[in-house]
Enzyme design. Structure first.
Site, PDB file in Angstrom:
ATOM      1  N   PHE A 140       0.852  -1.191   0.000  1.00 12.00           N
ATOM      2  CA  PHE A 140       0.000   0.000   0.000  1.00 12.00           C
ATOM      3  C   PHE A 140       0.885   1.237   0.000  1.00 12.00           C
ATOM      4  O   PHE A 140       1.757   1.391   0.852  1.00 12.00           O
ATOM      5  CB  PHE A 140      -0.927   0.036   1.220  1.00 12.00           C
ATOM      6  CG  PHE A 140      -1.881   1.198   1.167  1.00 12.00           C
ATOM      7  CD1 PHE A 140      -3.043   1.125   0.398  1.00 12.00           C
ATOM      8  CD2 PHE A 140      -1.617   2.378   1.838  1.00 12.00           C
ATOM      9  CE1 PHE A 140      -3.912   2.203   0.313  1.00 12.00           C
ATOM     10  CE2 PHE A 140      -2.489   3.466   1.762  1.00 12.00           C
ATOM     11  CZ  PHE A 140      -3.643   3.371   0.999  1.00 12.00           C
ATOM     12  N   ASP A 225       9.146   2.862   1.671  1.00  9.51           N
ATOM     13  CA  ASP A 225       7.939   3.560   2.103  1.00  9.51           C
ATOM     14  C   ASP A 225       7.803   3.328   3.608  1.00  9.51           C
ATOM     15  O   ASP A 225       7.358   2.268   4.051  1.00  9.51           O
ATOM     16  CB  ASP A 225       6.730   3.016   1.341  1.00  9.51           C
ATOM     17  CG  ASP A 225       5.425   3.678   1.791  1.00  9.51           C
ATOM     18  OD1 ASP A 225       5.436   4.384   2.818  1.00  9.51           O
ATOM     19  OD2 ASP A 225       4.396   3.469   1.121  1.00  9.51           O
ATOM     20  N   LYS A 254       2.334  10.078   8.235  1.00 11.81           N
ATOM     21  CA  LYS A 254       1.603   9.611   9.421  1.00 11.81           C
ATOM     22  C   LYS A 254       2.116  10.191  10.755  1.00 11.81           C
ATOM     23  O   LYS A 254       1.733  11.293  11.103  1.00 11.81           O
ATOM     24  CB  LYS A 254       1.543   8.083   9.433  1.00 11.81           C
ATOM     25  CG  LYS A 254       0.609   7.549   8.309  1.00 11.81           C
ATOM     26  CD  LYS A 254       0.081   6.156   8.593  1.00 11.81           C
ATOM     27  CE  LYS A 254      -1.082   5.825   7.657  1.00 11.81           C
ATOM     28  NZ  LYS A 254      -0.714   5.045   6.479  1.00 11.81           N
TER      29      LYS A 254
END
Ligand SMILES: *Cc1c(COP(=O)(O)O)cnc(C)c1O
Length: 404
Positions: A140, A225, A254
């Site tokens: 993702f 990532d 995040k």
């Protein structure tokens, strides 16, 4: 003062584009690892806003940084630089492999920048057709068209065809499969050190080392990532530090802002110059308000005390979950690092992760799923042990419903 407009959960269905299906209560206030809804019902927060609220809710360090900067300067645009963004860039480069930073507002934008940088480096190399991107099944990377195409879950991308070309997906943790598709035409390999949304699946260290070697051999950028694994989540400042494998590009978002939207792409002096003036950009990226909050959050987390605390809490959490699982044996495996924990359901409970989080909500616990078969916890990095105990007690009541 005028009363604010009264709203309810059913108004979500009235007015919101239905891409989300939020829980049937509305959180209105949070403090530490506890949240209260409109009815003043209390919840323990094991979700942490999906690995975002690293310091919990309303932490004074973040609140002070935000309110102090809010009275000074919010935004000037990238025709001017600003002090908070330069301080944050200094922190990120001094504490990682990176020499240069590009700031943006989200994880998807950070990955978008990383993939565009890789394409540009490939173009500038002069090697014909050096634009191939290798990514992994189940990955993702965000929801922009480029990043959702790099992601390895076709259900998120297929409805938006035609998709960007030149992205090859192979099995995660399968070095031979990667070797078969990485070549002179590859400009980047993008990988999560732990697949988060995909089910909390750690990459094998040998796999990451092998990708590093292949990228070196064929002149491709290795992009980590770390949107979910970064900023202390695994007990290291960044997860690459656990593996000893150093990427060329790292994306972070995040937890970086502790709840304030901010993202960044980190890279080295070797590659940063390919993003010359005008080749990429953003209006909000690196704005003073986001940068001031991120700077304070980053400084707070990047201490031995907090990072060791994450490792300690990991063990505390795992012990409690194992104990719970002895009583209600519904998890096949409990995995993850630091405070990124995934509980894989046994085959007989397949597809029940969402039900468990719904029942957890009824019992006063916020929890996440990572696919239909994994219950995921990404709480505050400084969640008190007593809140872990209380959350586990509430989870136990939710599991009792499943066992029935
Ligand atoms: C959440 C996530 C993203 C996307 O971040 P957004 O801020 O939602 O755009 C990208 N990569 C990983 C690994 C993530 O967990």
């Amino acid at each position: 003062m005028e009363q604010p407009i009264s709203v309810t959960r059913s108004n979500f269905n009235d007015w919101m584009v239905p891409v989300f299906a939020p829980a049937n209560f509305i959180p209105v206030r949070g403090e530490g690892s506890r949240i209260w809804d409109q009815e003043n019902k209390e919840y323990i927060d094991f979700a942490g806003g999906i690995a975002v609220n690293a310091l919990g809710h309303a932490h004074p360090v973040a609140v002070n940084a935000l309110t102090e900067q809010a009275t000074k300067l919010w935004h000037v645009g990238n025709g001017y630089t600003n002090e908070p963004v330069l301080r944050l860039a200094k922190q990120l480069t001094e504490n990682t492999f990176a020499d240069k930073v590009f700031f943006c507002n989200s994880g998807a934008e950070a990955n978008e920048a990383a993939l565009k940088l890789a394409r540009k480096v490939g173009l500038d190399s002069g090697v014909a057709g050096k634009s191939g991107i290798v990514a992994f099944n189940n990955a993702f990377h965000g929801r922009t068209l480029f990043t959702v195409s790099a992601g390895g879950q076709p259900k998120y991308s297929q409805d938006f065809a035609p998709l960007p070309n030149g992205i090859n997906h192979v099995a995660f943790n399968d070095l031979e499969a990667a070797k078969a598709v990485i070549n002179e035409q590859t400009c980047a390999v993008i990988v999560e050190p732990i697949q988060g949304e995909g089910g909390v699946i750690p990459a094998d260290i040998e796999f990451l080392k092998g990708l590093r070697a292949l990228c070196d051999e064929f002149g491709a950028l290795l992009i980590f990532d770390e949107v979910q694994t970064g900023v202390g989540r695994t007990g290291a400042l960044y997860a690459y530090m656990n593996s000893g494998v150093i990427p060329d590009v790292l994306t972070t978002a995040k937890a970086l802002g502790g709840g304030f939207p901010v993202g960044a792409m980190l890279t080295t002096d070797k590659f940063a110059p390919h993003f010359s003036v005008g080749t990429h950009g953003t209006t909000y990226g690196g704005n003073p308000l986001a940068s001031a909050v991120a700077g304070a959050v980053f400084e707070f987390i990047n201490t031995l005390e907090v990072l060791e605390g994450v490792k300690h809490r990991h063990q505390y959490f795992i012990d409690a979950l194992n104990k719970l699982n002895a009583e209600y044996p519904i998890f096949e495996e409990i995995r993850g690092q630091g405070l990124l924990i995934g509980c894989v359901l046994k085959a007989e409970y397949a597809g029940k992760a969402k039900d468990i989080t719904t029942w957890a909500g009824e019992e006063g616990l916020l929890a996440l799923i990572a696919g239909p078969n994994v219950v995921r916890f990404t709480p505050s990095l400084i969640i008190p042990e007593q809140d872990i105990d209380e959350g586990i007690a509430r989870l136990k009541r939710a599991l009792a419903k499943l066992a029935k």
